[in-house]
Motif scaffolding. Structure first.
Motif, short mmCIF file in Angstrom:
data_model
loop_
_atom_site.label_atom_id
_atom_site.label_comp_id
_atom_site.label_asym_id
_atom_site.label_seq_id
_atom_site.Cartn_x
_atom_site.Cartn_y
_atom_site.Cartn_z
N SER A 185 0.85 -1.20 0.00
CA SER A 185 0.00 0.00 0.00
C SER A 185 0.88 1.24 0.00
O SER A 185 2.06 1.18 0.37
CB SER A 185 -0.94 0.01 1.21
N LEU A 186 0.27 2.34 -0.42
CA LEU A 186 1.01 3.60 -0.55
C LEU A 186 0.18 4.73 0.03
O LEU A 186 -1.04 4.77 -0.18
CB LEU A 186 1.16 3.94 -2.04
N PHE A 187 0.83 5.65 0.72
CA PHE A 187 0.17 6.88 1.14
C PHE A 187 0.69 7.95 0.19
O PHE A 187 1.90 8.21 0.14
CB PHE A 187 0.51 7.21 2.59
N THR A 188 -0.21 8.52 -0.60
CA THR A 188 0.21 9.43 -1.65
C THR A 188 -0.24 10.86 -1.32
O THR A 188 -1.34 11.07 -0.81
CB THR A 188 -0.40 9.01 -3.00
N PHE A 189 0.62 11.79 -1.61
CA PHE A 189 0.34 13.20 -1.28
C PHE A 189 0.72 14.09 -2.46
O PHE A 189 1.74 13.84 -3.11
CB PHE A 189 1.19 13.66 -0.09
N ALA A 190 -0.08 15.14 -2.69
CA ALA A 190 0.33 16.19 -3.61
C ALA A 190 1.12 17.19 -2.77
O ALA A 190 0.69 17.56 -1.68
CB ALA A 190 -0.89 16.86 -4.23
N TYR A 191 2.28 17.57 -3.27
CA TYR A 191 3.13 18.51 -2.51
C TYR A 191 2.36 19.77 -2.16
O TYR A 191 1.69 20.36 -3.01
CB TYR A 191 4.39 18.87 -3.33
N ALA A 194 -3.41 11.17 -9.42
CA ALA A 194 -4.38 10.19 -9.92
C ALA A 194 -3.67 9.04 -10.62
O ALA A 194 -4.02 7.86 -10.42
CB ALA A 194 -5.37 10.88 -10.86
N ALA A 195 -2.65 9.36 -11.44
CA ALA A 195 -1.92 8.31 -12.17
C ALA A 195 -1.19 7.39 -11.20
O ALA A 195 -1.17 6.16 -11.36
CB ALA A 195 -0.92 8.95 -13.14
N LEU A 196 -0.62 7.98 -10.16
CA LEU A 196 0.11 7.19 -9.17
C LEU A 196 -0.85 6.26 -8.41
O LEU A 196 -0.57 5.08 -8.21
CB LEU A 196 0.83 8.12 -8.20
N MET A 197 -1.99 6.83 -8.00
CA MET A 197 -2.94 6.02 -7.25
C MET A 197 -3.48 4.87 -8.10
O MET A 197 -3.69 3.77 -7.60
CB MET A 197 -4.09 6.90 -6.73
#
Ligand code: SF4
Length: 275
Positions: A171-177, A202-205
């Motif tokens: 799993s990944l926790f993704t953030f926009a800077y 969106a592409a990363l998720m």
């Protein structure tokens, strides 16, 4: 432990929490012994940068692992620059340390990692993951990633996607800077427009969701040790890797470890049958 000495260029923690201070290992052992004696089953060692613990983090894990009882130890958050083969060896040799690692990579581009002041390269990170998986083939691995750091090009972002596809995180926790006042990154040139950040996020998720689904699907048929936490319709628990797992069962099981055979793996949850 509290505080952080790292000064990643986007982060306020070293300013707000101050420098690293580590608790005495004897006091930690005493506290964990007390918790285990009182019936606690899932204990997390916390620190902004937990594996730079002042008295040696692998040694602390080994010391705590010697406490007899039916419990799991987790820890977070680890910094890749302080994650060592000794840490993975201590985890692999332990009886109570969960085979779970949250190891924030933040970016797959060396240029951006340098601008973030992370002090490792993508290659170094991949080497750590290889070593950890070699010692713990059933390791559950998660990470944090920031997209849209100042100056991040499409090529930099592609490197991040490549790393995500190579590592195959659970799993990944993704953030926009987003700029934090008083940090170096807030004053950097080439701040990325919001639309670009959103599109990259969106592409990363999407890339990660595919991997998470495949990894959970691969658990179908396996028997997992699950700590039962409560009820949400079905009984709800967490696997050793920290994945939510739902199954039929009696409330009397809440608070204990039970074996569950996984029947369905979805992107974010598992369903199973009590064994
Ligand atoms: Fe420290 Fe983590 Fe902030 Fe970096 S991101 S300065 S390691 S707390």
């Amino acid at each position: 432990m509290y505080g952080c000495n790292n000064f990643c260029s986007y982060c306020v923690v070293p300013y707000t929490r101050g420098r690293e201070r580590s608790r005495d290992p004897g006091r930690i052992e005493e506290e964990v012994r007390g918790l285990v004696g009182a019936g606690y089953k899932d204990i997390t060692l916390l620190g902004q940068n937990v594996n730079s613990y002042g008295w040696g983090f692998p040694a602390l894990l080994t010391r705590l692992d010697a406490i007899e009882g039916d419990y799991l130890i987790r820890f977070m958050t680890s910094h890749p620059k302080d994650a060592t083969p000794e840490l993975f060896e201590a985890m692999a040799a332990s009886r109570h340390v969960a085979r779970q690692l949250h190891l924030p990579v933040q970016s797959g581009s060396d240029r951006i990692l340098e601008a973030m002041n992370r002090r490792y390269t993508a290659e170094k990170y991949l080497g750590l993951v290889r070593k950890a998986k070699e010692l713990m083939p059933n390791l559950t691995l998660s990470s944090d990633i920031i997209v849209g750091f100042p100056g991040e090009t499409e090529t930099d972002f592609e490197s991040t996607l490549d790393l995500v596809r190579t590592v195959r995180f659970d799993s990944l926790f993704t953030f926009a800077y987003s700029a934090r006042k008083g940090t170096r990154a807030a004053n950097m040139e080439d701040q990325i427009p919001n639309e670009t950040k959103k599109a990259r996020l969106a592409a990363l998720m999407e890339a990660q969701q595919e991997v998470s689904f495949e990894k959970n699907k691969a658990l179908e048929g396996s028997v997992q040790r699950v700590l039962v936490m409560g009820r949400d319709g079905l009984l709800e628990g967490r696997t050793e890797g920290g994945k939510p797992c739902y199954f039929e069962g009696d409330d009397v099981l809440i608070g204990s470890f039970v074996p569950v055979k996984i029947t369905t793996g979805k992107s974010f949850v598992l369903y199973g049958e009590l064994q």
